[in-house]
Design a protein around this motif. Structure first.
Motif, PDB file in Angstrom:
ATOM      1  N   ALA A  85      -5.845   1.714 -15.073  1.00 23.68           N
ATOM      2  CA  ALA A  85      -7.180   1.242 -15.456  1.00 23.68           C
ATOM      3  C   ALA A  85      -8.013   0.940 -14.218  1.00 23.68           C
ATOM      4  CB  ALA A  85      -7.053  -0.005 -16.324  1.00 23.68           C
ATOM      5  N   MET A  86      -9.316   1.184 -14.326  1.00 22.81           N
ATOM      6  CA  MET A  86     -10.232   0.950 -13.210  1.00 22.81           C
ATOM      7  C   MET A  86     -11.330  -0.028 -13.591  1.00 22.81           C
ATOM      8  SD  MET A  86     -11.030   4.451 -11.110  1.00 22.81           S
ATOM      9  CE  MET A  86     -11.440   5.449 -12.547  1.00 22.81           C
ATOM     10  N   ILE A  87     -11.858  -0.666 -12.556  1.00 23.28           N
ATOM     11  CA  ILE A  87     -13.020  -1.533 -12.693  1.00 23.28           C
ATOM     12  C   ILE A  87     -13.916  -1.268 -11.488  1.00 23.28           C
ATOM     13  CG2 ILE A  87     -11.941  -3.456 -11.451  1.00 23.28           C
ATOM     14  CD1 ILE A  87     -13.378  -5.370 -13.340  1.00 23.28           C
ATOM     15  N   TYR A  93     -23.474  -4.321  -5.272  1.00 26.05           N
ATOM     16  CA  TYR A  93     -24.312  -5.147  -6.137  1.00 26.05           C
ATOM     17  C   TYR A  93     -23.528  -6.104  -7.027  1.00 26.05           C
ATOM     18  CZ  TYR A  93     -27.657  -1.637  -4.632  1.00 26.05           C
ATOM     19  OH  TYR A  93     -28.433  -0.813  -3.862  1.00 26.05           O
ATOM     20  N   ASN A  94     -22.221  -5.878  -7.188  1.00 27.48           N
ATOM     21  CA  ASN A  94     -21.452  -6.775  -8.057  1.00 27.48           C
ATOM     22  C   ASN A  94     -20.241  -7.397  -7.360  1.00 27.48           C
ATOM     23  OD1 ASN A  94     -19.448  -4.821  -7.948  1.00 27.48           O
ATOM     24  ND2 ASN A  94     -19.461  -4.347 -10.122  1.00 27.48           N
ATOM     25  N   GLU A  95     -20.127  -7.198  -6.038  1.00 23.31           N
ATOM     26  CA  GLU A  95     -18.908  -7.619  -5.351  1.00 23.31           C
ATOM     27  C   GLU A  95     -18.669  -9.125  -5.445  1.00 23.31           C
ATOM     28  OE1 GLU A  95     -16.539  -7.296  -1.090  1.00 23.31           O
ATOM     29  OE2 GLU A  95     -18.436  -6.239  -1.338  1.00 23.31           O
ATOM     30  N   GLU A 110     -14.266 -12.793  -7.707  1.00 22.21           N
ATOM     31  CA  GLU A 110     -13.641 -13.894  -8.446  1.00 22.21           C
ATOM     32  C   GLU A 110     -12.695 -13.367  -9.516  1.00 22.21           C
ATOM     33  OE1 GLU A 110     -16.667 -16.426  -9.961  1.00 22.21           O
ATOM     34  OE2 GLU A 110     -17.551 -16.854  -7.990  1.00 22.21           O
ATOM     35  N   LEU A 111     -13.124 -12.315 -10.217  1.00 21.48           N
ATOM     36  CA  LEU A 111     -12.290 -11.740 -11.262  1.00 21.48           C
ATOM     37  C   LEU A 111     -11.006 -11.143 -10.692  1.00 21.48           C
ATOM     38  CD1 LEU A 111     -11.787 -10.686 -14.142  1.00 21.48           C
ATOM     39  CD2 LEU A 111     -13.157  -8.678 -13.545  1.00 21.48           C
ATOM     40  N   ARG A 156      -7.057 -12.185 -11.286  1.00 25.15           N
ATOM     41  CA  ARG A 156      -6.005 -11.267 -11.742  1.00 25.15           C
ATOM     42  C   ARG A 156      -4.776 -11.353 -10.828  1.00 25.15           C
ATOM     43  NH1 ARG A 156      -8.516 -11.714 -15.445  1.00 25.15           N
ATOM     44  NH2 ARG A 156      -9.618 -10.202 -16.743  1.00 25.15           N
ATOM     45  N   CYS A 157      -5.024 -11.414  -9.532  1.00 25.12           N
ATOM     46  CA  CYS A 157      -3.895 -11.531  -8.601  1.00 25.12           C
ATOM     47  C   CYS A 157      -3.152 -12.845  -8.810  1.00 25.12           C
ATOM     48  CB  CYS A 157      -4.386 -11.427  -7.154  1.00 25.12           C
ATOM     49  SG  CYS A 157      -4.896  -9.759  -6.655  1.00 25.12           S
TER      50      CYS A 157
END
Length: 281
Positions: A52-54, A59-61, A66-67, A71-72
Motif C-alpha cells: 500500500a502507498m500513501i 505540500y503535505n509533508e 505525524e501520521l 505508524r512506526c
C-alpha cells in the motif's frame, strides 16, 4: 516496539539499477510513502510490488510526517521513496526523517541511484571536494545574486535545473563565473538519450542553443570551482576598490576599478557592495 523507517533509493532511469535489496524492502514494508503515488505505481507494478502507498510531497509533508511516525510507533515499517533517485536530495522527506530520529525510531538507508553522484562520477571535474546547491532560484535577480555569492567557491559546484531554464542559467553563470569556466551538462542520466557534455560555459551555451534536445529531460549542471589564483585576484580588486568606495558613489567607484584592473564589472560591483555594507557597520 517501534517499527523502522527505510529511506529507499529508486532508479533515475534505467530499471536495472533497482537493487534487489530495495525491491525486497518495498515488498516487506507495511506502507510506502511516495512523492507521487501515480508515478511510483508504474515502477512498483513493473516489479510486482503490491505494498500500500500513501503520498508524501512538499505540500503535505508536515501533516504526513505525524501520521508516518504514528505508524512506526505502532510497530509498522514504512518505506520512503521519491519519484526517482535517493529521497531527500532536492525531494521531500527531511521532516519525516528528522522527526523519526527525534522519536527514537530506527531510520535505515537503502542506498542506490543519485543523479548528482552519477553526474559527478563521469564529469571529469574535481570530485574530492564538492558542494551541492540543488535548484537555483527561478527569479532572475535572486538567481544572479546566488551565483555571485558562489563565484569564489573553490569546490566543484553541482546544481539541478529545470530544462526550460538551461539557456538562461548558463548565461547567468557566464556573467557570474566568467565565460571560460569549465562546466558539464549531464542530461537524462541512465536513460536512452543520456548526454554528458563538457566544455567552457560559453561553449555550453552555444552548444545548448544549437541542440534543442538539450533543453529536455532531467538536468544536472556541474561547474569547476574557482581556481586558487582567484584569491589573489580578489585581493587586488579589494586593494583598488577600498579607497574608491570611500570617496566616490558606488557606480563610479566600480567603473574606475574596472578601468584600472580590467576585472569583471559584476564581481567588482559585488565586492563594492560588501565593502559598503562593512563600512556601515
Amino acid at each position: 516496539m517501534n517499527g523502522t523507517l527505510y529511506v529507499v533509493a529508486t532508479p533515475i532511469g534505467n530499471l536495472g539499477d533497482f537493487s534487489p535489496r530495495a525491491q525486497e524492502i518495498l515488498r516487506k514494508a507495511d506502507l510506502i510513502a511516495a512523492e507521487d503515488t501515480r508515478h511510483s505505481a508504474a515502477l512498483l507494478r513493473h516489479f510486482g510490488i503490491t505494498t500500500a502507498m500513501i503520498s508524501l510531497h512538499e505540500y503535505n509533508e508536515r501533516r504526513r510526517a505525524e501520521l508516518l511516525i504514528a505508524r512506526c510507533r505502532e510497530g509498522l515499517s514504512v518505506a520512503l521513496i521519491s519519484d526517482a533517485g535517493t529521497p531527500l536530495i532536492s525531494d521531500p522527506g527531511y521532516r519525516v526523517v528528522r522527526q523519526a530520529r527525534h522519536a527514537g525510531i530506527e531510520v535505515l538507508p537503502i542506498p542506490g541511484p543519485c543523479a548528482l553522484v552519477a553526474a559527478l562520477s563521469v564529469a571529469g571535474l574535481p570530485s574530492d571536494r564538492f558542494v551541492f546547491e540543488g535548484f537555483l532560484p527561478a527569479k532572475t535577480g535572486a538567481r544572479q545574486a546566488r551565483l555571485l555569492q558562489l563565484a569564489e567557491e573553490s569546490r566543484t559546484l553541482i546544481f539541478y535545473e529545470a530544462p526550460r531554464r538551461l539557456l538562461e542559467t548558463l548565461q547567468a553563470m557566464i556573467e557570474a563565473f566568467e565565460p571560460d569556466r569549465e562546466a558539464v551538462v549531464a542530461r537524462e542520466l541512465t536513460k536512452r538519450y543520456e548526454t554528458v557534455q563538457g566544455g567552457t560555459l560559453s561553449f555550453l551555451l552555444s552548444w545548448a542553443r544549437q541542440t534543442p534536445e538539450s533543453s529536455r529531460g532531467e538536468l544536472v549542471l556541474l561547474v569547476h570551482g574557482a581556481e586558487k589564483e582567484q584569491d589573489a585576484i580578489q585581493q587586488e580588486a579589494l586593494r583598488v576598490l577600498r579607497p574608491l568606495v570611500a570617496v566616490l558613489p558606488l557606480k563610479q567607484a566600480v567603473a574606475l576599478a574596472v578601468d584600472i584592473t580590467g576585472f569583471k564589472k559584476n564581481r567588482l560591483y559585488q565586492l563594492a557592495l560588501e565593502l559598503q555594507a562593512a563600512k556601515k557597520h
